[in-house]
Each structure stands twice: as structure tokens, then as C-alpha cells.
Design an enzyme around this catalytic site. Structure first.
Site, PDB file in Angstrom:
ATOM      1  N   ARG A 234       2.547   4.244  -4.865  1.00 10.46           N
ATOM      2  CA  ARG A 234       3.182   3.110  -5.539  1.00 10.46           C
ATOM      3  C   ARG A 234       2.366   2.695  -6.761  1.00 10.46           C
ATOM      4  NH1 ARG A 234       4.954  -1.675  -1.713  1.00 10.46           N
ATOM      5  NH2 ARG A 234       6.105  -2.259  -3.595  1.00 10.46           N
TER       6      ARG A 234
ATOM      7  N   CYS B 129      -0.831  -6.958  -4.347  1.00 11.23           N
ATOM      8  CA  CYS B 129      -0.179  -5.855  -3.616  1.00 11.23           C
ATOM      9  C   CYS B 129       1.288  -5.876  -4.010  1.00 11.23           C
ATOM     10  CB  CYS B 129      -0.389  -6.009  -2.109  1.00 11.23           C
ATOM     11  SG  CYS B 129       0.244  -7.555  -1.432  1.00 11.23           S
TER      12      CYS B 129
END
Length: 283
Positions: A180, A238
Site C-alpha cells: 500500500r 496508517c
């Protein structure tokens, strides 16, 4: 279980639960793509543990500025905490069934809100099971309401502008999985990639194979290799501010204080004026 500690061992929790003044134990069963945390809790949980719904009690409703898991308003968090039965001055131990990567959101929020004696059960529910300790099933009656009084400011917090500044002038860690960060996949947020200047430090690498935190010296080495010893300020983000809290707990074990960008990538990537970088390098 002093307020400066981050984790509690299974043996310590077992003994504390048998004491005259037991801690409040919170079960934060949550995982991305798994909406059945309450069902998992009902199947089996640590005796006396109170279930906490991350989406509704540890977060406000999603919005572009706050991301997928905005921080709850203080009054709403206090109402929830009193509903869990939290008394003023009572120790709190949190766990989940995923290495505490979800439970750390509750740890961070309560520390931020001025509750000092808050720890994570090291190894989470898996460690309790491995010790062959008793679990109970079902959903118990609501506990007697608590009287805890919350106040903000116990831990540092920043917004998107602050995160961008940390990426330039300090150290900004990206706690998501490497794919990611690199922008190879993006399963939930509007754009792929990472905040320019952020350094990849996946949350999963904070844990040993058994789901416990790595020893503090190994955690310190891990973060020093990413530049933590060379800066005066560290920030973490995050996807939506959940697993970043786990990174902050790991940093605390390693001796570093870090700031949470609560909106994280879910807020950053929603704003078209914010740049995104891809690939394995910060910029």
C-alpha cells in the site's frame, strides 16, 4: 501495572483479575473487512472483559477531513468509557485477536484522554489462549456505569499540515503494509501511494511470530534504522489512524515519543490538493 508501561503480560493480568481491585478489561475485536467483532466476543472472551465497538465507540462517523475513523468527540468517548464501567483511577487492559493492532486504538485514545494506567495485553487473546486460561462466552449484562472524567492532551496529535511538516523536517512513518505504501494496491482509499517524504514501517513488523511485541532493543534498532534517532520529532500514520496507534505503542516501548496523524491516508488521499508519492522510496 504503572501508568508508564505499555504492555501487561498474561500472568500479570491473570493475577490482577484475582485481586481486590481488578483492572477493567476491554475486548476490541476488529479487523478491516470483518464486521463480526461482537460475535467473536460472544463466542469466547477473557472473563469479565467488556466488548468495545471500534467503529462506533472509538471513532466518529467518517468524513473527508477526519478520514474513515475520525477521533470521537471527548464527551462521546467519556460516555462510552463510563458505559464500559470505567472508574476514575482504575487500570485498563485492552486486547484483540490480531496482535493488538486494533486494541491499540483504544490504548491511544484513553492515554490521549488522560487515563494514565492503560496497557495492552502482550500477545493479545492468542497469548491468553496459549496459556490455556479460562474464557467465557455470551454477552453479559451491562456493567455498572463508571465515573471516569476524560480530558484531552495526554498524547500528541497532528493534522494533515502537521504530517506534511513532519515528513519534511522530522520523521513521518507510514504504518501500512509495504504494497500500500508503494502504491501497488489500494483496497479502500481514493488514491494509492504515500505522503511524500514518509518512510515505510509496516505495523506487522513490530510483532514476533507469536503476536507479542518484539523486545524493546529490537524495536529500537528497527526504528533507528528508519532515522528515529536522528530527529527530534516523529509522526505516524496508517490507513485510518488505527494501526498507527500500534506503531506509537511500539515506539514507546523503544523509548521514542510519536505524534499521531489521526486522519491518516484516508483523509490525505481524499484531498485532491495533497500530493501522493509511489514506489519504495519516501519521495
Amino acid at each position: 501495572m504503572s501508568g508508564s508501561r505499555v504492555t501487561t503480560t498474561v500472568a500479570e493480568l491473570r493475577d490482577a483479575l484475582a485481586s481486590e481491585q481488578p483492572p477493567l478489561v476491554l475486548d476490541v475485536r476488529w479487523a478491516l473487512g470483518d464486521p463480526y467483532g461482537r460475535d467473536h466476543y460472544a463466542d469466547a472472551h477473557i472473563p469479565g472483559a467488556v466488548y468495545v465497538d471500534l467503529d462506533t465507540e472509538l471513532a466518529a462517523s467518517p468524513n473527508p477531513e477526519g478520514g474513515r475513523h475520525p477521533l470521537p468527540e471527548l464527551a462521546e468517548l467519556q460516555e462510552a468509557a463510563r458505559g464500559w464501567g470505567l472508574q476514575e483511577g482504575q487500570p485498563v487492559v485492552l486486547y484483540d485477536d490480531l496482535g493488538n493492532t486494533a486494541a491499540a486504538r483504544g490504548w491511544w485514545l484513553l492515554r490521549y484522554a488522560g487515563v494514565t494506567d492503560v496497557t495492552l495485553l502482550d500477545g493479545a487473546l492468542g497469548a491468553w489462549r496459549a496459556a490455556d486460561l479460562t474464557q467465557e462466552s455470551g454477552v453479559p449484562a451491562d456493567p455498572e456505569p463508571g465515573d471516569v472524567v476524560l480530558r484531552t492532551g495526554g498524547l500528541p496529535l497532528t493534522d494533515a499540515d502537521g504530517a506534511a511538516e513532519l515528513a519534511r523536517d522530522g520523521l513521518l512513518l507510514d504504518a501500512r503494509a509495504g504494497e500500500r505504501y508503494r502504491g501497488e494496491v489500494e483496497p479502500v482509499d481514493p488514491r494509492a501511494g504515500h505522503i511524500p517524504g514518509a518512510v515505510s514501517a509496516p505495523t506487522g513488523e513490530n510483532l514476533a511470530a507469536d503476536g507479542t511485541f518484539l523486545p524493546p532493543e529490537l524495536l529500537r534498532k528497527r526504528f533507528e534504522e528508519r532515522g528515529a534517532a536522528d530527529v527530534s520529532r516523529i509522526g505516524v500514520y496508517c490507513g485510518s489512524g488505527v494501526t498507527a496507534a500500534h506503531q506509537i505503542a511500539a515506539l514507546a516501548l523503544a523509548g521514542f515519543e510519536a505524534t499521531l496523524f489521526a486522519g491518516s491516508w484516508s483523509a490525505w488521499s481524499t484531498d485532491p490538493t495533497r500530493p501522493a508519492a509511489t514506489g519504495p522510496h519516501p519521495s
